[in-house]
Design a protein around this motif. Structure first.
Motif, short mmCIF file in Angstrom:
data_model
loop_
_atom_site.label_atom_id
_atom_site.label_comp_id
_atom_site.label_asym_id
_atom_site.label_seq_id
_atom_site.Cartn_x
_atom_site.Cartn_y
_atom_site.Cartn_z
N THR A 33 7.35 108.17 23.97
CA THR A 33 6.29 109.12 23.54
C THR A 33 6.80 110.43 23.53
O THR A 33 8.04 110.79 23.87
N VAL A 34 6.23 111.35 22.89
CA VAL A 34 6.76 112.75 22.75
C VAL A 34 6.98 113.33 24.20
O VAL A 34 8.21 113.83 24.75
N ASP A 35 5.84 113.16 25.20
CA ASP A 35 6.03 113.65 26.61
C ASP A 35 7.17 112.76 27.23
O ASP A 35 8.00 113.70 28.05
N ASP A 36 7.30 111.36 27.18
CA ASP A 36 8.31 110.76 27.80
C ASP A 36 9.87 111.26 27.32
O ASP A 36 10.79 111.27 28.12
N GLY A 37 9.98 111.37 25.94
CA GLY A 37 10.99 111.85 25.46
C GLY A 37 11.45 113.33 25.95
O GLY A 37 12.70 113.47 26.24
N ILE A 74 9.84 103.03 16.95
CA ILE A 74 8.90 103.48 17.93
C ILE A 74 8.00 104.73 17.82
O ILE A 74 6.92 105.06 17.84
N ALA A 75 9.15 105.85 17.82
CA ALA A 75 8.66 107.02 17.53
C ALA A 75 7.71 107.32 16.46
O ALA A 75 6.73 108.09 16.36
N LEU A 76 8.07 106.75 15.24
CA LEU A 76 7.38 106.91 13.91
C LEU A 76 5.96 106.11 14.13
O LEU A 76 5.14 106.79 13.63
N ARG A 77 6.13 105.16 14.70
CA ARG A 77 4.69 104.18 14.90
C ARG A 77 3.82 105.03 15.90
O ARG A 77 2.49 104.92 15.60
N GLY A 78 4.39 105.92 16.76
CA GLY A 78 3.52 106.59 17.81
C GLY A 78 3.22 108.08 17.02
O GLY A 78 2.32 108.83 17.43
N GLY A 79 3.50 108.13 15.75
CA GLY A 79 3.03 109.26 14.86
C GLY A 79 3.86 110.64 15.33
O GLY A 79 3.32 111.54 14.93
N VAL A 80 4.94 110.50 15.30
CA VAL A 80 5.98 111.75 15.80
C VAL A 80 6.03 112.49 14.42
O VAL A 80 5.98 112.01 13.38
N ARG A 81 5.95 113.63 14.68
CA ARG A 81 5.99 114.62 13.37
C ARG A 81 7.08 115.70 13.72
O ARG A 81 7.47 116.06 14.94
N ILE A 82 7.58 116.42 12.70
CA ILE A 82 8.48 117.57 13.00
C ILE A 82 8.13 118.61 13.79
O ILE A 82 8.78 118.93 14.73
N ALA A 83 6.68 118.78 14.05
CA ALA A 83 6.38 119.68 15.13
C ALA A 83 6.54 119.16 16.66
O ALA A 83 6.78 119.98 17.41
#
Length: 272
Positions: A33-37, A74-83
């Motif tokens: 996830t963003v936070d875990d990354g 996994i990141a893309l499925r989680g909805g990660v964005r450039i932001a």
């Protein structure tokens, strides 16, 4: 030279003065996830990594092996964005003060807007970009943007790169040269290719930029061998795999920190 491009240069120079190779690690933004990354990235920087690369997930990562491909998915499925990538850079830099680079294919940056991306990356404290699929001949737009924002532009050289092309990419690049230890996609390997040492020698014949070796470095023993002839050792898939194989994100972060510590110790055995 100013801003975090200077920080990157100073970090590599300091490692050289300490008779060791700099350790450069990698983590995919938004994975798991963003936070875990972000937590994993900070753990690496707090456990001996000198510099970190943040991967910008891509739907068709043709130069990456199955480990990083899986992390991207996994990141893309989680909805990660450039932001979220920019946020990862910002929080890693603010927490540690160490250089943070973005590793990305060119297409997402081009679609986002080179000036927009470069400005946001610089504002977040980023040190620059590694752009493995951007030909030097087509890089003027990005290089001009990077220069305005004091960002490094790191090109990748492979064992198959001709001497003429090496001169072109080292003349155009800034920060350091990313030397691929082998032909093929990224991934964990049982041994480091013997081509790496030869490639480093060829690059050093045409530039004074530091030369950092990556792709296929999987453990401390391999990192130690590469550290004997490279200015920096880049480890990516092995760290991402540690997160993939962990039972949960907290365990993954702990394993990444432990592996980074081992890698850092190995790169300090730079002297013969």
């Amino acid at each position: 030279m100013s801003g975090n491009l200077r920080l990157l240069a100073d970090t590599l120079a300091r490692a050289k003065q300490e008779n060791r190779a700099a350790l450069i690690t990698y983590m995919t933004a938004g994975f798991p996830t963003v936070d875990d990354g972000i937590a994993a990235t900070q753990a690496m920087l707090n456990s001996g990594a000198d510099i970190v690369e943040i991967g910008l997930p891509h739907s068709d990562p043709v130069l990456d092996g199955p480990v990083i491909q899986t992390a991207d998915e996994i990141a893309l499925r989680g909805g990660v964005r450039i932001a979220d990538v920019i946020r990862t850079v910002r929080e890693a830099y603010q927490a540690t003060g160490k250089p943070v680079l973005v590793m990305s294919y060119w297409n997402p940056i081009d679609r986002y807007g080179a000036e927009r991306f470069g400005g946001e990356l610089a504002k977040a404290g980023g040190a620059g970009c590694i752009l493995p699929d951007l030909p030097v001949q087509e890089s003027a737009l990005w290089r001009e943007t990077a220069a305005r924002h004091s960002l490094a532009t790191v090109f990748v050289a492979a064992p198959s790169t001709t001497d003429e092309r090496l001169r072109e990419l080292t003349a155009a690049g800034t920060g350091f040269v990313y030397a691929s230890a082998l032909m093929g996609v990224t991934g964990v390997r049982d041994a480091v290719s013997t081509a790496a040492g030869s490639l480093v020698r060829r690059i050093r014949a045409v530039t004074e930029l530091p030369v950092c070796v990556g792709i296929g470095i999987s453990d401390a023993a391999q990192a130690g061998r590469v550290a004997r002839f490279a200015d920096g050792v880049i480890v990516a898939s092995a760290l991402v795999k540690a997160v993939l194989d962990a039972p949960d994100a907290a365990a993954g972060t702990a394993t990444v920190a432990e592996l980074t510590t081992e890698l850092s110790r190995a790169t300090r055995r730079h002297a013969d």
